[in-house]
Motif scaffolding. Structure first.
Motif, short mmCIF file in Angstrom:
data_model
loop_
_atom_site.label_atom_id
_atom_site.label_comp_id
_atom_site.label_asym_id
_atom_site.label_seq_id
_atom_site.Cartn_x
_atom_site.Cartn_y
_atom_site.Cartn_z
N ARG A 13 -49.55 46.68 11.30
CA ARG A 13 -48.77 46.32 10.10
C ARG A 13 -48.55 44.81 10.11
N VAL A 14 -48.75 44.19 8.96
CA VAL A 14 -48.53 42.76 8.82
C VAL A 14 -47.23 42.56 8.04
N PRO A 15 -46.26 41.83 8.62
CA PRO A 15 -45.01 41.57 7.89
C PRO A 15 -45.28 40.84 6.57
N VAL A 16 -44.50 41.15 5.55
CA VAL A 16 -44.68 40.58 4.21
C VAL A 16 -44.67 39.05 4.25
N LYS A 17 -43.79 38.46 5.02
CA LYS A 17 -43.72 37.00 5.12
C LYS A 17 -45.05 36.42 5.60
N ARG A 18 -45.70 37.10 6.51
CA ARG A 18 -46.98 36.62 7.06
C ARG A 18 -48.09 36.72 6.03
N ILE A 19 -48.09 37.79 5.24
CA ILE A 19 -49.15 37.99 4.24
C ILE A 19 -49.17 36.83 3.25
N LYS A 20 -48.02 36.29 2.93
CA LYS A 20 -47.93 35.19 1.96
C LYS A 20 -48.63 33.93 2.45
N THR A 21 -48.90 33.82 3.75
CA THR A 21 -49.54 32.62 4.30
C THR A 21 -51.07 32.77 4.38
N LEU A 22 -51.60 33.88 3.90
CA LEU A 22 -53.03 34.17 4.01
C LEU A 22 -53.86 33.20 3.15
N ASP A 23 -54.87 32.59 3.77
CA ASP A 23 -55.79 31.67 3.09
C ASP A 23 -57.17 32.32 3.06
N PRO A 24 -57.61 32.79 1.89
CA PRO A 24 -58.89 33.50 1.79
C PRO A 24 -60.09 32.68 2.29
N ASP A 25 -60.06 31.37 2.09
CA ASP A 25 -61.16 30.52 2.56
C ASP A 25 -61.23 30.53 4.08
N LYS A 26 -60.08 30.52 4.73
CA LYS A 26 -60.05 30.55 6.19
C LYS A 26 -60.55 31.90 6.71
N VAL A 27 -60.21 32.97 6.01
CA VAL A 27 -60.68 34.31 6.39
C VAL A 27 -62.21 34.36 6.33
N LEU A 28 -62.78 33.82 5.26
CA LEU A 28 -64.24 33.80 5.11
C LEU A 28 -64.90 32.98 6.22
N GLU A 29 -64.33 31.82 6.50
CA GLU A 29 -64.85 30.95 7.57
C GLU A 29 -64.80 31.66 8.93
N LEU A 30 -63.70 32.31 9.22
CA LEU A 30 -63.56 33.04 10.48
C LEU A 30 -64.52 34.23 10.54
N ALA A 31 -64.70 34.92 9.44
CA ALA A 31 -65.62 36.07 9.40
C ALA A 31 -67.03 35.61 9.75
N GLU A 32 -67.44 34.48 9.20
CA GLU A 32 -68.77 33.94 9.50
C GLU A 32 -68.89 33.58 10.98
N SER A 33 -67.85 32.97 11.52
CA SER A 33 -67.85 32.60 12.94
C SER A 33 -67.89 33.84 13.83
N ILE A 34 -67.13 34.85 13.46
CA ILE A 34 -67.09 36.10 14.25
C ILE A 34 -68.45 36.79 14.21
N MET A 35 -69.14 36.72 13.08
CA MET A 35 -70.47 37.33 12.99
C MET A 35 -71.44 36.65 13.96
N GLN A 36 -71.28 35.35 14.15
CA GLN A 36 -72.18 34.60 15.03
C GLN A 36 -71.78 34.67 16.50
N HIS A 37 -70.48 34.57 16.77
CA HIS A 37 -70.00 34.41 18.14
C HIS A 37 -69.13 35.55 18.66
N GLY A 38 -68.74 36.47 17.79
CA GLY A 38 -67.80 37.52 18.18
C GLY A 38 -66.38 36.99 18.12
N GLN A 39 -65.43 37.86 18.35
CA GLN A 39 -64.02 37.46 18.36
C GLN A 39 -63.73 36.76 19.68
N THR A 40 -63.38 35.48 19.62
CA THR A 40 -63.16 34.71 20.85
C THR A 40 -61.69 34.62 21.24
N THR A 41 -60.80 34.76 20.28
CA THR A 41 -59.37 34.64 20.57
C THR A 41 -58.66 35.93 20.18
#
Length: 82
Positions: A13-41
């Motif tokens: 579960r993600v607290p509502v306050k945290r959801i408001k800080t979501l940056d879709p561009d950062k999610v896309l960038e991380l998804a691309e990185s995870i596809m190449q390198h896996g989850q590192t952190t």
């Protein structure tokens, strides 16, 4: 010492306050990185009954969710009582 483990994404579960800080561009960038390198952190979670509450790692969680993953690597931390 914290130990890495796999956690089901649908049980986090993600607290509502945290959801408001979501940056879709950062999610896309991380998804691309995870596809190449896996989850590192790992993300950080705390137990809440039979579910978990996200403490840290919103963008990693959402990137893995966008990639269709069912689990995520994380650390389970315990809340401190003051």
């Amino acid at each position: 010492m914290l130990k890495k483990a796999l956690y089901p994404i649908d049980k986090i579960r993600v607290p509502v306050k945290r959801i408001k800080t979501l940056d879709p561009d950062k999610v896309l960038e991380l998804a691309e990185s995870i596809m190449q390198h896996g989850q590192t952190t790992p993300i950080r979670l705390r137990k809440d009954g039979d579910r978990f509450v996200l403490i840290e790692g919103l963008h990693r969680l959402e990137a893995l969710r966008a990639l269709g993953e069912e689990t995520i690597i994380g650390y389970l931390v315990s809340a401190r009582l003051h």
